[in-house]
Each structure stands twice: as structure tokens, then as C-alpha cells.
Design a protein around this motif. Structure first.
Motif, PDB file in Angstrom:
ATOM      1  N   ARG A  33      -8.285  58.203   7.291  1.00  0.00           N
ATOM      2  CA  ARG A  33      -7.619  57.123   6.553  1.00  0.00           C
ATOM      3  C   ARG A  33      -8.632  56.267   5.811  1.00  0.00           C
ATOM      4  NH1 ARG A  33      -5.638  51.954   9.695  1.00  0.00           N
ATOM      5  NH2 ARG A  33      -7.895  51.696   9.488  1.00  0.00           N
ATOM      6  N   ASN A  34      -9.749  55.927   6.478  1.00  0.00           N
ATOM      7  CA  ASN A  34     -10.765  55.085   5.830  1.00  0.00           C
ATOM      8  C   ASN A  34     -11.391  55.777   4.632  1.00  0.00           C
ATOM      9  OD1 ASN A  34     -10.466  52.872   7.481  1.00  0.00           O
ATOM     10  ND2 ASN A  34     -12.212  53.347   8.801  1.00  0.00           N
ATOM     11  N   GLY A  39     -11.458  55.178  -1.253  1.00  0.00           N
ATOM     12  CA  GLY A  39     -11.500  55.699  -2.620  1.00  0.00           C
ATOM     13  C   GLY A  39     -12.527  56.781  -2.850  1.00  0.00           C
ATOM     14  N   PHE A  40     -12.929  57.485  -1.769  1.00  0.00           N
ATOM     15  CA  PHE A  40     -13.914  58.558  -1.954  1.00  0.00           C
ATOM     16  C   PHE A  40     -13.391  59.586  -2.955  1.00  0.00           C
ATOM     17  CE2 PHE A  40     -15.924  62.614  -0.697  1.00  0.00           C
ATOM     18  CZ  PHE A  40     -17.243  62.262  -0.932  1.00  0.00           C
ATOM     19  N   ALA A 147     -17.156  56.364   5.754  1.00  0.00           N
ATOM     20  CA  ALA A 147     -17.140  57.436   6.752  1.00  0.00           C
ATOM     21  C   ALA A 147     -17.300  56.807   8.122  1.00  0.00           C
ATOM     22  CB  ALA A 147     -18.248  58.441   6.470  1.00  0.00           C
ATOM     23  N   SER A 148     -16.262  56.079   8.557  1.00  0.00           N
ATOM     24  CA  SER A 148     -16.349  55.336   9.805  1.00  0.00           C
ATOM     25  C   SER A 148     -14.960  55.136  10.378  1.00  0.00           C
ATOM     26  CB  SER A 148     -16.986  53.962   9.556  1.00  0.00           C
ATOM     27  OG  SER A 148     -16.044  53.077   8.962  1.00  0.00           O
ATOM     28  N   PHE A 149     -14.922  54.619  11.622  1.00  0.00           N
ATOM     29  CA  PHE A 149     -13.634  54.191  12.170  1.00  0.00           C
ATOM     30  C   PHE A 149     -13.601  52.673  12.298  1.00  0.00           C
ATOM     31  CE2 PHE A 149     -16.299  55.166  15.823  1.00  0.00           C
ATOM     32  CZ  PHE A 149     -16.050  54.129  16.729  1.00  0.00           C
ATOM     33  N   ALA A 154     -15.941  47.812   3.488  1.00  0.00           N
ATOM     34  CA  ALA A 154     -16.962  46.849   3.093  1.00  0.00           C
ATOM     35  C   ALA A 154     -16.861  46.592   1.606  1.00  0.00           C
ATOM     36  CB  ALA A 154     -18.353  47.386   3.443  1.00  0.00           C
ATOM     37  N   GLN A 155     -17.116  45.345   1.223  1.00  0.00           N
ATOM     38  CA  GLN A 155     -17.156  45.012  -0.187  1.00  0.00           C
ATOM     39  C   GLN A 155     -18.499  45.444  -0.765  1.00  0.00           C
ATOM     40  OE1 GLN A 155     -16.071  40.926  -1.051  1.00  0.00           O
ATOM     41  NE2 GLN A 155     -14.896  40.778   0.845  1.00  0.00           N
ATOM     42  N   PRO A 156     -18.538  45.798  -2.046  1.00  0.00           N
ATOM     43  CA  PRO A 156     -19.829  46.165  -2.655  1.00  0.00           C
ATOM     44  C   PRO A 156     -20.742  44.954  -2.781  1.00  0.00           C
ATOM     45  CG  PRO A 156     -18.071  46.183  -4.294  1.00  0.00           C
ATOM     46  CD  PRO A 156     -17.415  45.968  -2.971  1.00  0.00           C
TER      47      PRO A 156
END
Length: 891
Positions: A33-34, A39-40, A147-149, A154-156
Motif C-alpha cells: 500500500r505504501n 507514487g512509485f 518501501a516501508s511499513f 515522508a514529505q520531500p
């Protein structure tokens, strides 16, 4: 390994999620989901043995069935499956994996290696890099990678955050999002089985999107790799560290005073300081420091002026500055006069500069202009408390141009809430550091002071250190061999003193004897008064068992003291074997300072040097400093300053100043011992007497350690490689060719200053009249573990040595490629020196296993091109047509 294949980890073009799932709340479901919500843009391939579709799309049953090798695999499956999955990914062609799974410390088979070790063995043939295990993953907003749970994205931003704690990572991410703080990278290391702090620092140091690096650390490993990476990164951008675990529990079991005082946290402090990074105590301070350092102007000094419209706020700031060891600027008469011209008569007439609560915009602007022009002011803290007279936004608007154009650091503090919100926003938008309390602003300034001092240590050009000093290493080795043969862990007192003499450290006259009558005879030979000390392998701290008697003035006193010592030892420590006594001349140095200098061994960073107040109550003193060897004269002097001893040694109340140079020399000799003697585990010189006559070691303890065959150096920083020195003949002249030393910075300055403009242009590809001080420091203070510079030194009739030439190479962290440069002084050109220097560099790189050497030269530099061809390089004109590429394959 280091940065190899890390681009697949942090900039993948495709990702497989192994263990992807539709089960709500599962790690595989959250990761998939992440990745989608983040947006990958590349292909996402869920892998699940039991389901043909996941989250409404196709899934693959195993790694082999994937349409192609994913750049990155995220593994969310049980521990026992991980080693084989890594092997399958390696065979497929994947070069990076994130292992979120915990529990890999357990054995893979009964009595076999751990699952973690099996995982690493599976990855090794394919150079597959692993983040984790037991981590939450990695987020790189710039490439839309989550690529995490983690519970959110995170914001850029331009700050990288690297942490060992997964729980802290999720909390930090949530907090940062609430504060609109963005990241270039957000990396959870977990157990750091493969990718660790050193690897990530190397990668982020050259990442153009990262302006500062923030680290939360609980432990370090691979000290030399970490120190090399940290020093390289800290030269490029601010690196700020929060290190947990400040309590020195590990020091409690230390046998020596040095080991007790040099606790693990003090050693971490020393490592961070030596690498040019900054350590802070809290997570809030971590981001404050990033804010301050990211917007800081060039460093001028530590004298701070505080400009405020509220006297109370100014006093709070001044108190915080003084308590933190900072320095208020002392305003000159000229500055005071200029302030009198633009401020009302009721202004504070001192620093802090209180311009009174009714201050209009012009008063702020005029006072700020005066302070920014004052030569005695290095930086300004601009503070404002809201009033009903002038909106804070108007003051900000009027002053921000001045602040933005200033060459000096200016920190702002806007006290209050909604009334100053617009002013804070304007500062943030203008890239000006902004804080909401006086204490927080001052703390940020003190961080900047500490950071500047650490950076200055990287840019020092030290004076020559112990020129001509040659320790008697054969005598030292002989002492070690005799102790080994006797099965002793500690050198006896006489041998400890002999070791100090071998390294040129003055000691009191000492004789070791076997019985009472021999002690009496030795005392008569030395001359009274004398000191008597018990000798026993089981007694380290002699005073604890009455094993020291001082100022014995006769044979009867010596005899009585020796008998009493035996009786006390038999009563207090009956298992101790008494081998005899040492008899020493009493050190008649009234008024001398009692110090301790020593060596301890840290479990991670290896040998460390300690300096502090000595004597019987040494561990009760708080004045001491710890540093990593090797030291130079500047670092040794810095130890004296940080130990708090400098005011004492400077003399007071008629007491003459101590000979600090002799103390510096002693620290350098002890540092040399740490570099030369791998079998030296602990050393206490306590007390070391220091006064106007120099130093004198009264007592010393030395503990030995076994050294395994082929054991490498334990030092976190590779010391000067003296084995690479050699003498060569050039045109009938004898030259010394050796690795460059930090103290060669002055020779290097002279070398470049005397070079012709044409030579400087060919060397640096541009016309330059001089090389900046910071660059000279960078060229002379090299990391011998990754770089090498050989200098050729010619001895003049005066005895001075001048540089005739230099050749240098910098290796990438993986030792694949080395980039070289060479320059020969005009007088020595055309005599074969360049060929000999380049040949020596190539031999060195080949021996260290470097794969290839590359370089560049201008197309008109025909001499360089010819030299490169003679040494086997391929020479080709580059597409720009301005330069030629030089390439030599070594393996």
C-alpha cells in the motif's frame, strides 16, 4: 562493502514485495500500500505463493517467475525463509533487498550459523546489498519511494535521517509531517547486518539532493569504515548525531583508572568530534541543529551579540549562553557610540542590547546595522517579543534584507504565538534560522560553535610533531616478550618505567628488588628519601592495600615499611603473590601538578588516549579529555584545553606556568605507543608531574593483551604508514619519498606558492595564485585508509626539507577506482622524479587491490600525457576536446 549497489536500494526502477498480502494489517499489505500511495512509478511485483492476485492485480508465486530481476526486493516473510529468498534474488539478478523480518539472530539449523549469517552468505556471491533485517524500511520522497511499513509517507526535503530504531523512526516521521519537515532520505537500518552507518554516510555524502545528514545511533561497528565515511561526509555537509546510551556502565569493570574514565560514551564523543560531525542530546536539538547549520554563514568566531526589545528575554539568553560555555561579544567604544546615535538614552548600554519595548522599525534596523558592521561581533541573535506598537511582520520585513545580506551568522527568535507567526514564516521562507525561545536559540548557537570547532580540527595545519624522535621499539618488544614468557598480564613497575623510557618519557629512578634487605640496599644506592611500593601481579591499585610508602628517610623506615606492607597484604589480600618491591627516588617537585595520561581500549573504536587530573582520587575528578590516536600537536593541545587543565597549567597566584610543550610531547609519545604496540591494552601514567621544568612520570601501570597472528590494526583511524618511506636518487640528489603528514601543510603551501602560473593551471585546470587554507588542510590531512599522497622531500643546505614533488590518489569506498594527480616543482622537472613518484603510487595501489587508476589532464599538457603513456596508461581525448582521459587497469 560500501556504496556498491546502493543506488539499487535507494533509487530502484522496479520493486518486488515478497510476502505481499491482502490480509489487513499485515506487513506485506502495508508495504504494498505504501509503495502505491507513495507514487512509485516503476513496476511493482507482489510475490505470494498462495494467491494469484494481490490488491486487485496479478501476483507471482516465487522469485524465479518474476518477469525480470527487480532492482529492489522488500522481504516480509518469516525468518526461516529469508536466506533462500536472498539466494534466489541473487540468481535472478537483483542487487538490493530490504529485509523487514525480525528474529534472524536464531540458528538456521541446530548448532549451525544464525539465519542472519546464512542470509549474508547467500548475498555475498552476487554483491547483493541488504538493508536490515528488523527494520521498517526506507523512504526516498525524491523518487516517490516508500518501501516501508511506516504509518504514512515522508514529505520531500533536503535533509536525510538515518536511524537504528524502528519505533523511533515511525514516531519521528509522524512528528516531522506535523511540522512540515521534509526528507531526501528516511532510512531505518535495523540490525545493520550489511548496510550500516558507514555505508549510508558514504552514499549520502555525494548525494546532491541531501543538504544535511541526521543520525540516531545506539551503537557503532566497523569503526575504521565508520570514521573514514564520517570524516569524508562531514567535509561535504553537516552531519549531526544523537547517540543514545550516555551512561558509562561499561566503565565500571575497568581495571585501570584510564579505562574507568574513558567510558564508552566519552569515546563516542571523541570519535564524533574527530570526524568533524556534531553531537546533540535530543531529537528536537537534532532538527534545530540541521536548521542552524543548513543556513549558516561562514564562521567568523564565537562572540555573540544579543539584540532584543525585552530586557528579560535578553537576560535569559545571556544566562543560557554563559551556562553553556558561550561568549558574549564585548562592545567597543566605537560600537557603543554608534548605538548611542540610534537608540534612546534608556537603552541597556551593554550586551545584550536592549532597545526598549517601544522600539519602532527603524530602531531595530539601525541597531542591527551597527552590530553587523562591528568587528568585535561575530554573530547576532535577533530577538523580538510582540508589542502593540509595531506588528512583528513589519519588523521582519524591514530587517530580513539586512540579515540576508549579512556575511555573519544571524539567528532569530520570535517570542509568542499568533502575533509573531507571520514573522517566523517570513524568516523560514528567507532561509534564516528561527527559534521560539531564547534558550532554544542560544542552544542552537552553541551547536554552531561546537560544529565550527570540530570542523576547524579538520582544517588545521599542525606544527611539526617530534621531529627526529625515534622510540626504542626493540626495547619495548623485549619487555613484552619477557612478560609473555612469565605469563604476566601486567608489567611490573620497573618494566612499566622501562617502557616509558623507551618512548622518551622521563621517569623517576626506579629499582625493583626481591626482598626487604635488597630494598634497603637499593634505597641507599638511590639516596634518601625514597618511595617503597609492593610488587604483585594480583595488586593493581597498590594504595588500596597499603602497598605504597612515601618519603622514607632511613634504612630503618624502609625496613619497617616493607614488613608492614607484607603484613597488610597477607591480611587484606591473602591470595596475592608478593614478588618484591620497587624502590623509587622521591620526586622533589613542590607545586607540580599531578596529572594522569593513559591509554584504554574501547570495544568498538580501539585504543583511546586520556588526559586529566591525577593522584589517588583520580576517578573523583571531572576534568579529563579523551581522544582517538594518532594525535598531532594541535590535537594534543586541544586535549589540554578540553580537559579543563589549561587555566591551572597557565600559572596562578605566583605559581609559574607549567611547560605545556613537554606535556604536548608526552601526549604525542603516548599516542605513538598506541599506534606502535598492538599488545598494549591499558596504560596509566599516574601521577605525571608537570611544572615549569617539564614532566616526570612517578608511577605507571601497563596491561598487556594477546595478539592473534595476522591481526590487523585496532585503531579507528589508520596511523601514518611509516613502512612506505623510501629514499630515491634523482639527478644525483638523494630524496626522501614518504606519505604526506598533517604537518606538511606548511610545506605544501610553500610548494604551491613557488609553482609557476603555468604549472598551477596544468595542475588545477584553472589559474590560481594560491590554494586556500582549508584546501591545504584537506590535501595534507588525508585518510590513509582511502587516500594516499607521496611527497618527495629534498634537504637544503640549511637542513630544512622542501617539497620537490607530490603524487596523490583518492580511492572510492569500494576500492574499485582511484583518481590520481601529480605535480613536480619547476626545478625538478625533466629529471625523472615524476616517473618515480607515479611508479611508486601505482605499486602501492596494486598492492592494496585497487582495480583501476584514472586521471585527467589538459590537452596542452603533453608532458603529463607522455608520462602517463610511459607508465602504461591509455590516453584519449575526451568529448569536450579540452581534456585528455588517463586510464590504467590494475586488475
Amino acid at each position: 562493502m560500501s556504496v556498491r549497489n546502493l543506488e539499487a536500494l535507494f533509487q530502484p526502477t522496479s520493486v518486488a514485495v515478497i510476502g505481499a498480502s491482502d490480509r489487513k494489517g499485515s506487513v506485506g499489505s502495508l508495504v504494498l500500500r505504501n509503495l502505491k500511495l507513495g507514487g512509485f512509478k516503476g513496476p511493482l511485483w507482489p510475490v505470494n505463493r498462495q494467491h494469484a492476485t494481490i490488491d486487485g492485480g496479478p501476483a507471482w508465486t516465487d522469485v524465479a517467475s518474476l518477469p525480470q530481476a527487480p532492482d529492489l526486493a522488500v522481504i516480509c516473510t518469516p525468518p526461516g525463509t529469508v536466506p533462500e529468498l536472498i539466494a534466489a534474488l541473487g540468481r535472478k539478478g537483483t542487487r538490493a533487498a530490504i529485509v523487514l523480518t525480525a528474529g534472524l539472530k536464531q540458528p538456521s539449523l541446530q548448532g549451525g550459523p544464525s539465519l542472519e549469517q546464512a542470509m549474508l552468505e547467500a548475498a555475498r556471491p552476487y554483491l547483493l546489498r541488504i538493508l536490515g533485517p528488523n527494520c521498517i524500511g526506507a523512504l526516498v520522497p525524491g523518487v516517490s519511494l516508500n518501501a516501508s511499513f511506516a504509518p504514512g509517507n515522508a514529505q520531500p526535503g533536503r535533509v536525510a535521517f538515518v536511524t537504528q530504531s524502528g519505533a523511533l523512526a515511525t514516531a519521528m516521521l509522524d512528528w516531522a509531517n506535523s511540522c512540515n519537515i521534509g526528507f531526501s532520505h528516511f532510512i531505518s537500518l535495523g540490525d545493520s547486518a550489511d548496510v550500516d552507518f558507514g555505508d549510508v554516510l558514504d552514499y549520502l555524502a555525494s548525494d546532491a539532493q541531501t543538504r544535511a545528514i541526521l543520525m540516531y545511533a545506539e551503537s557503532f561497528k566497523s569503526a575504521r569504515k565508520f570514521m573514514s565515511a564520517a570524516r569524508a561526509a562531514a567535509r561535504n555537509k553537516p552531519v549531526i548525531v544523537v547517540k543514545a546510551g550516555r551512561a558509562p556502565d561499561g566503565a565500571k569493570a575497568a581495571a585501570s583508572h584510564t579505562g574507568a574514565l574513558a567510558g564508552s560514551d566519552a569515546v563516542v564523543d571523541a570519535a564524533i568530534r574527530r570526524s568533524g560531525m556534531l553531537r546533540v542530546d535530543t531529537l528536537e536539538s537534532l532538527f534545530d541543529a540541521a536548521e542552524t547549520l543548513s543556513h549558516a554563514r561562514p564562521w567568523r568566531g564565537d562572540r555573540l551579540a544579543i539584540l532584543t526589545n525585552g530586557g528579560g528575554a535578553g537576560v535569559l539568553a545571556a544566562d543560557a549562553l554563559q551556562l553553556g560555555g558561550g561568549r558574549l561579544a564585548r562592545l567597543s567604544e566605537q560600537t557603543m557610540g554608534a548605538l548611542d546615535q540610534c537608540l534612546p538614552a534608556t537603552w541597556s548600554h551593554g550586551n545584550p542590547i536592549d532597545i526598549i519595548g517601544d522600539a519602532p522599525v527603524d530602531r531595530y534596523r539601525d541597531a542591527l546595522r551597527v552590530l553587523l558592521a562591528a568587528p568585535e561581533v561575530d554573530a547576532v541573535l535577533f530577538m523580538h517579543a510582540p508589542t502593540a506598537i509595531v506588528p512583528a511582520a513589519e519588523i521582519a520585513s524591514a530587517c530580513l534584507t539586512l540579515i540576508g545580506e549579512s556575511a555573519r551568522p544571524v539567528l532569530t527568535c520570535w517570542l509568542g504565538g499568533s502575533a509573531v507567526a507571520a514573522a517566523r514564516a517570513a524568516c523560514t521562507a528567507g532561509g534564516i534560522a528561527c527559534y521560539n525561545t531564547p534558550e532554544r536559540a542560544v542552544a542552537a548557537w552553541l551547536q554552531l560553535v561546537d560544529y565550527a570547532r570540530n570542523q576547524e580540527a579538520l582544517q588545521q595545519l599542525p606544527a611539526a610533531a617530534l621531529e627526529g624522535f625515534l622510540p626504542d621499539t626493540l626495547a619495548a618488544s623485549s619487555l613484552h616478550e619477557r612478560a609473555l614468557q612469565g605469563g604476566r598480564e601486567w608489567l611490573d613497575g620497573a618494566c612499566a618505567h622501562a617502557l616509558l623510557r623507551a618512548y622518551g618519557i622521563p621517569v623517576v629512578e626506579t629499582v625493583q628488588v626481591g626482598d626487604v634487605e635488597q630494598a634497603v640496599a637499593a634505597a641507599a644506592q638511590i639516596s634518601y628519601p625514597v618511595a617503597l611500593k609492593i610488587v604483585s601481579p594480583q595488586i593493581i591499585h597498590k594504595s588500596d592495600v597499603g602497598g605504597v610508602a612515601l618519603a622514607l628517610a632511613s634504612a630503618e623506615e624502609v625496613r619497617a615499611a616493607a614488613v608492614k606492607m607484607r603484613e597488610q597484604v597477607a591480611r587484606l589480600l591473602p591470595q596475592a603473590v608478593v614478588l618484591g618491591f620497587t624502590v623509587q627516588a622521591m620526586a622533589e617537585r613542590p607545586g607540580a601538578h599531578e596529572l594522569i595520561v593513559g591509554i584504554a581500549t574501547d570495544a568498538v573504536f580501539g585504543p583511546v588516549i586520556l588526559l586529566g587530573e591525577g593522584g589517588i582520587a583520580v576517578e573523583l575528578h571531572k576534568s579529563h579529555a579523551v581522544a582517538l590516536p594518532p594525535l598531532n600537536a594541535n590535537l594534543a593541545s586541544d586535549m589540554i584545553t578540553r580537559s579543563g587543565l589549561a587555566p591551572l597549567l597557565a600559572g596562578y597566584r605566583g605559581r609559574p606556568p607549567a611547560d605545556q610543550k613537554s606535556l604536548v610531547d608526552t601526549l604525542l609519545k603516548v599516542s605513538q605507543m598506541a599506534c606502535d604496540l598492538p599488545w598494549l591494552a591499558e596504560l596509566d601514567i599516574n601521577p605525571l608531574l608537570v611544572d615549569e621544568r617539564g614532566v616526570l612520570a612517578v608511577d605507571a601501570r601497563v596491561r598487556l593483551r594477546p595478539v592473534a597472528p595476522g591481526e590487523g590494526s585496532r585503531l579507528a583511524i589508520r596511523p601514518y604508514p611509516s613502512a612506505l618511506e623510501e629514499r630515491i636518487e634523482v639527478a644525483g640528489h638523494d630524496l626522501l619519498v614518504r606519505p604526506i603528514r598533517p604537518e606538511d601543510g606548511w610545506r605544501l603551501m610553500d610548494f604551491y606558492a613557488k609553482a609557476s602560473p603555468a604549472d598551477m593551471r596544468l595542475r588545477f585546470f584553472m589559474a590560481r595564485r594560491e590554494v586556500p587554507h582549508s584546501e591545504l588542510a584537506r590535501y595534507s590531512q588525508i585518510d590513509y585508509d582511502r587516500e594516499m599522497t607521496f611527497v618527495a622531500l629534498a634537504t637544503m643546505d640549511s637542513g630544512d626539507q622542501i617539497m620537490a614533488g607530490e603524487v596523490r590518489a583518492a580511492c572510492d569506498p569500494d576500492n574499485v577506482r582511484a583518481e590520481f594527480a601529480i605535480q613536480v616543482a619547476s626545478h625538478w622537472q625533466g629529471k625523472g622524479l615524476g616517473r618515480q613518484l607515479l611508479d611508486k603510487l601505482i605499486r602501492y595501489l596494486r598492492e592494496r587491490g585497487t582495480a583501476e587508476v584514472v586521471g585527467q589532464c589538459l590537452v596542452e599538457n603533453l608532458g603529463m600525457a607522455a608520462l602517463a603513456r610511459q607508465c602504461g596508461f591509455q590516453v584519449s581525448i575526451e568529448p569536450s576536446r579540452d581534456t585528455m582521459a588517463l586510464h590504467l587497469q590494475l586488475r
